[in-house]
Enzyme design. Sequence first.
Site, PDB file in Angstrom:
ATOM      1  CG  ASP A 143      -6.899  12.427  -6.961  1.00 14.84           C
ATOM      2  OD1 ASP A 143      -6.619  13.639  -6.951  1.00 14.84           O
ATOM      3  OD2 ASP A 143      -7.790  11.933  -6.237  1.00 14.84           O
ATOM      4  CE  LYS A 167     -10.359  13.687  -8.005  1.00 14.91           C
ATOM      5  NZ  LYS A 167     -10.143  13.463  -6.559  1.00 14.91           N
ATOM      6  NE  ARG A 191      -6.163   5.383   0.949  1.00 13.00           N
ATOM      7  CZ  ARG A 191      -6.989   6.385   1.241  1.00 13.00           C
ATOM      8  NH1 ARG A 191      -7.337   6.571   2.496  1.00 13.00           N
ATOM      9  NH2 ARG A 191      -7.454   7.190   0.322  1.00 13.00           N
ATOM     10  CB  CYS A 239      -7.266  17.869  -2.398  1.00 12.82           C
ATOM     11  SG  CYS A 239      -6.491  16.826  -1.183  1.00 12.82           S
ATOM     12  CD  GLU A 273      -4.675   3.266  -2.384  1.00 10.75           C
ATOM     13  OE1 GLU A 273      -5.158   4.220  -3.015  1.00 10.75           O
ATOM     14  OE2 GLU A 273      -3.666   3.386  -1.638  1.00 10.75           O
ATOM     15  CB  ALA A 327      -8.187   3.850  -2.057  1.00  8.17           C
TER      16      ALA A 327
END
Length: 450
Positions: A178, A116, A138, A231, A133, A112
Amino acid sequence: MIPIDFIDNMQAQLGNELDAFCQALSEPPTVSIRVNDKLMPGELPVLINDSQARQVPWNPDGYYLSARPQFTLDPLMHAGCYYVQEPSSMFLDHVLRELVPDDAVVLDLCAAPGGKSTIISQHLLYGLLVSNEVVRQRVFILAENVQKWGNGNVIVTHNKPSDFSERLPNAFDCILVDAPCSGEGMFRKDERAQQEWSLKNVQMCAQRQKQILKDAWGALKPGGLIIYSTCTYNTLENEQIVRFINNELGADIVPIPLQQQWGIQQGLGCHFYPHKLRGEGLYMCALRKREQHFTEFRPKPAKKNKRQPQQDLQEVREWLFNPEIWHLYQTERFVIAFPEDFRELIEYMYDHFTCISVGFGLSELRGRHQAPLHSLSMVKDFNAEAFPIVELELPQALAYLRTEALQLPHAPVGLVLLTYHNIPLGFAKNIGNHCNNLYPYEWRIRNASL
Ligand code: SAM
């Protein structure tokens, strides 16, 4: 206020580039979108009237915009024609093109809100994506974004990482993790990321990342690819996690071919720094799980659902361009379409996972007739010409997306497909003096005026 411990870490990482990096942090973030192939190449910058739009170097579908439009007031965004996405994240498309076949079975474990996942589903022309998720609040926005993107090759699940190892051992050709992280790469975009940052939080994130990877590891086929991304910049959540995958889980790093002019720094994985390229901070690394003897996962055929009604679905098949590629699964009320090639796996998942959406909802039984569902109108394989089409102007399109009542005096009576710039927005039922708005209420535009 940028935390001082963070600056110390960056000094160790960047040395004499620190000043350039800090300067970049004080500049505004880029505005960018990734265009769906619902539109022709190059069509979107014209539609959104941005002659200064420039392509993102590592993704031909990505565009830097010269200003931030009011995206909420653009019906094309709601119709899944593009996704507002940070440019560095779009690099995943390049990694997939280099390393993942388009008929793979892929798990996006921490998916979520779905940026991607939309990249992966578009890449997998003949494959299947499981987009998961774990956080309940989310998962619905994830399902909405995936439905709007419209490939129809995605199952959205709400499960723990360990559920995949336990119930789908050795099943995936590729897993994207991710990971939830300390978000240093988002400092420019999100002040909260700065306020919440601490060394302790970085350590906590690294522990959680290891746990997520360990829990999901059994679901990856030996020889399969793990793509790990964050990130954030720090080595604890990046290189050290990659070393953990390498040494303790058992996988080898796969270099990602890069063009030097992109400005991406490759060491142990790829680093995106905002003083070297136009994008936010990102880290991505690909590793291949070591081969070992293993038993390929073969889902047992699902128990026959005795109550499953078997209606003649000839009419609904005509709503699709390629009905032969879809398996039409009937429940008491709905017909759901998903890729025929993955029927056994999907039926198994239906029984063993918390599935939020599977493929796309095609129709709902109303009396003795099948009525099309909204998700059909979002799918790229949708044969729009099977319905009377009414093209809307901007004010009407926005009224429709706000689920307001519409009047379409010149439209035929009955069910009509509403379009904007020839892109389907959804269905309405024209009664004559007014129209029943069939746009999903939970997806409606709120608090936005023209
Ligand atoms: N891949 C997404 C995209 O491109 O739109 C962004 C994912 S975000 C960086 C990380 C996600 O991991 C969040 O949605 C978060 O809810 C989820 N998450 C948080 N804790 C988790 C856990 N323990 N296991 C798996 N996922 C978790």
